[in-house]
Design a protein around this motif. Sequence first.
Motif, PDB file in Angstrom:
ATOM      1  N   TYR A 377       0.621  -1.273  -0.059  1.00 47.61           N
ATOM      2  CA  TYR A 377      -0.197   0.019  -0.061  1.00 47.61           C
ATOM      3  C   TYR A 377       0.898   1.235   0.070  1.00 47.61           C
ATOM      4  O   TYR A 377       0.780   2.349  -0.734  1.00 47.61           O
ATOM      5  CB  TYR A 377      -1.030  -0.024   1.383  1.00 47.61           C
ATOM      6  N   GLU A 378       1.986   1.327   0.814  1.00 48.21           N
ATOM      7  CA  GLU A 378       2.815   2.251   0.904  1.00 48.21           C
ATOM      8  C   GLU A 378       3.421   2.709  -0.476  1.00 48.21           C
ATOM      9  O   GLU A 378       3.650   3.910  -0.778  1.00 48.21           O
ATOM     10  CB  GLU A 378       3.851   2.184   1.922  1.00 48.21           C
ATOM     11  N   ASN A 383       0.069   8.862  -4.060  1.00 47.09           N
ATOM     12  CA  ASN A 383      -0.660  10.330  -3.268  1.00 47.09           C
ATOM     13  C   ASN A 383      -0.567  10.499  -1.723  1.00 47.09           C
ATOM     14  O   ASN A 383      -0.508   9.561  -1.009  1.00 47.09           O
ATOM     15  CB  ASN A 383      -2.248  10.458  -3.568  1.00 47.09           C
ATOM     16  N   ARG A 384      -0.636  11.544  -1.443  1.00 45.52           N
ATOM     17  CA  ARG A 384      -0.241  11.654   0.295  1.00 45.52           C
ATOM     18  C   ARG A 384      -1.399  12.687   0.741  1.00 45.52           C
ATOM     19  O   ARG A 384      -1.764  13.700  -0.256  1.00 45.52           O
ATOM     20  CB  ARG A 384       1.098  12.473   0.495  1.00 45.52           C
ATOM     21  N   MET A 393       1.805  12.961   7.018  1.00 41.34           N
ATOM     22  CA  MET A 393       1.319  12.605   5.648  1.00 41.34           C
ATOM     23  C   MET A 393       1.374  11.587   5.786  1.00 41.34           C
ATOM     24  O   MET A 393       2.268  10.450   5.954  1.00 41.34           O
ATOM     25  CB  MET A 393       2.284  13.442   4.821  1.00 41.34           C
ATOM     26  N   GLU A 394       0.137  10.529   5.015  1.00 39.97           N
ATOM     27  CA  GLU A 394       0.230   9.248   4.885  1.00 39.97           C
ATOM     28  C   GLU A 394      -0.266   8.911   3.660  1.00 39.97           C
ATOM     29  O   GLU A 394      -1.012   9.892   3.012  1.00 39.97           O
ATOM     30  CB  GLU A 394      -0.527   8.586   5.886  1.00 39.97           C
ATOM     31  N   PRO A 395       0.196   7.864   2.913  1.00 35.07           N
ATOM     32  CA  PRO A 395      -0.500   7.546   1.704  1.00 35.07           C
ATOM     33  C   PRO A 395      -2.004   7.041   1.602  1.00 35.07           C
ATOM     34  O   PRO A 395      -2.307   6.767   2.651  1.00 35.07           O
ATOM     35  CB  PRO A 395       0.475   6.083   1.071  1.00 35.07           C
TER      36      PRO A 395
END
Length: 866
Positions: A377-378, A383-384, A393-395
């Motif tokens: 997933y990462e 996109n973040r 900030m996470e994907p």
Amino acid sequence: MRIVNTISLMSAIHIACRYFLCSAQATSRFPLMFCLCFNRAVLLFQERRKVYEANLVKVGLELETEDKIDGKTYFVKIHAPWEVLATYADVLKIKVPFKVNDIPDNSEMPMNWLSTPFRLPEHIMQPEPDYFTAPFDKSKADFFLIDNKDTFFPPSTRNRIVFYILSRCSYIREDCGDRDKKGIKRLLNNGTYTAAFPLHDSRYWTRSRDVNCDSERYNLYKHWARFFCFFKEQPLNLIRKYYGEKIGIYFAWLGFYTEMLLFAAVVGTICFVYGFLTYDDNQWSKEICSEEIGGSIVMCPLCDKKCGYWKLNTTCNSSWQSHLFDNVATVFFAIFMGIWVTLFLEFWKRRQARLEYEWDLVDFEEEQQQLQLRPEYETKCTNRKLNRITQEMEPYLPITSKCARSCLSGATVLLWISLIIACIIGVIAYRLAVYAAFASIMKDNPTTQLEVVGPYITPQLATSVTASCINFIIIMILNLMYERVAVWITDMEIPKTHLEYENKLTVKMFLFQFVNYYSSCFYVAFFKGKFVGYPGNYAYMFGSKLRNEECDPGGCLIELTTQLVIVMTGKQVWGNIQEALLPWMRNWWGSRRARSHPESLYSRWEQDHDLQAFGQLGLFYEYLEMVIQFGFITLFVASFPLAPLLALINNIIEVRVDSWKLTTQFRRPVAAKAHSIGAWEEILNGMAVLSVVTNAFIVAFTSDMIPRLVYMYAYQPQGEMNMEGYINNSLSVFNISEIPAENRPDDEENPSWFNSSITSCRCVYRDYRYPSGHERQYSHTMQFWHILAAKLAFIIIMEHVVFLVKFFVAWMIPDVPSDVRARVKRERYLVQEYLHNYEVEKLKIQLTRGLLSGRSHSERPSLRAC
């Protein structure tokens, strides 16, 4: 070759590439955690391995190379020092002990000595003391009970931490800037490495030579994995310590399910024995078998052209067999199972809550969702966005992409479900086509003259058994094909966490398996014999020349029982053979060359490398197998009271087969945490509700129970409470001369006793129609509508009674035991109190040091002055 002994405190994973990841013992000052194994002849992936291993060193891991006896394969063993373990234990918020549990255990039961034969030694059942735990904080290491840094983190935690690092480590240089190129899973998929697994701590049949080794694998095999231990309790704490919580919770659920099956099996056996003991009280079967009644009733042909007229007493044996399962006890058992399912689920919630606390899994789901994203997933989500909870900030996957992927996934599942339905329709067509052939072939077959088995060899039985076997083969083939499709479409959806991934795959696989395994049973229970028509106005399958199937005069219940026994028993036998025999044969063949080498030249990592890999979805298939079995013993149990007994016998074997193959035939899996059985719990709840409905409909529409009761109470000619005359009352009369020529049998198909003096025949199923010559000829009688009303009333009453009892029982039994709730509150209170005291003491020490430092500075001028 330098030999490295293995102890339980030093688990590892080897990579092989021929590059393998395995675990082994420490040879340096740090415990060995993982090993990489590769073939020098493969040059394509050398650069990737070089960069990947260099990046592993950068994060603090230590590597050590070891060659294999063939001179081609090499193992690169990975050591994780204390600093690495402590850092990632802090990141993952792993709970560790800070105080011995001071709450007394009052769980002793009266007459506890009765359970002595079923107990295991205390050091096996409780391998670790009971502690209060808190999430590890590296900056407060002295707050926790760290007696020995080498033994502070158990092996399952060590290999989980190292695998977490391997899953997120890049295998390209930083200046390349490609974020997608990282993780051991991608390296396994592209062939750079070929396996990843922790190492067992000893051989399963003997203890380790190292006196410091606990030899937990040997203890598990001796006290758990052998079949002769089937009556012993399971060492769940040792399973959890060695394999991790996820595997531990599965065996806890399987053991609890098996224990609860004992009660259902006892009641089901009693109901079956009741049917057997009341065998001679079966008045309607006596009428079918008698020459005066059954021998004088001529039945209409069961198919066009190739089926002749026949007498009712030819179904004598099937009528007696049907009584074993279709009697008054059937209703009681259907109601009992509706309540049993509720008790099973509610008591499991309590058991699960206790395990959550004992295994430090309380509030684990939130931790997993926030901190353990899938590497796939990462890397795939470019996109973040800002997480409002963590403010980081996470994907994330855009909603448009998510919807498109979900739609494609749903369409694929529907396509395969449609394929199953098409196969079931094909089996139905087979039944319709071959019945006429069997009827024609077996008419004068010598086997019908056999004294013992002859009466049982009928066209109906031959058609039912062969169709069930063909259906079972189709089920197995479709399962093999669909598994790959389900994994592919789940990967395409890019789930965020491992839990979400398993839940999505669980729903897809269960929907498919549900239709695959149960569709034939649903057909026999609720559709067969319900849309047949009557002589002169038969219903045909999709406008073809194949007449819709009719039920036996004893009803379709016995055929549903046959279908259930073949599919359920066949699946369980085949599953156990596949689970036990195939891994053993593969391991025997794969290690055939190495077995001739002395143990000093056959290292621990090489032995484990020759075992089978336990994949990420290994437990998924175990759960799926048991949940499908759960459906058989709940959805259709009214037709077969012995189903829980068969399931109990299978599960007693299943527990030992699963433990044996996991301990002896598979590499040690990477430890993983799980606070529950996941989406399976909701599936079980849904099946519990559905089972009440299906069993009510089986008793009402598939069983002959309601028509008999209506006849006895309302239509018995003498007004007595008995079943005399029931058979003659329930079979409609049709004029043979009014049957169209295309439906009449050929002359050579009719039996020798049939002649022109016979002017009428009876319909084989309960139809209740007015006879020929009546003003409402061949339309349903009032008795038909009375019976239909009674069936609907029974369904409504049974469902409301069972659901009312279910909801009351669920309300009465709390999901979390009171002592567990008290322990959780006590632990949270102590964490706050001890942390507060710890911070206060730390502050006092700092202030004292500052004060002493200030005094020393103030004294220095005077000293200089002196």
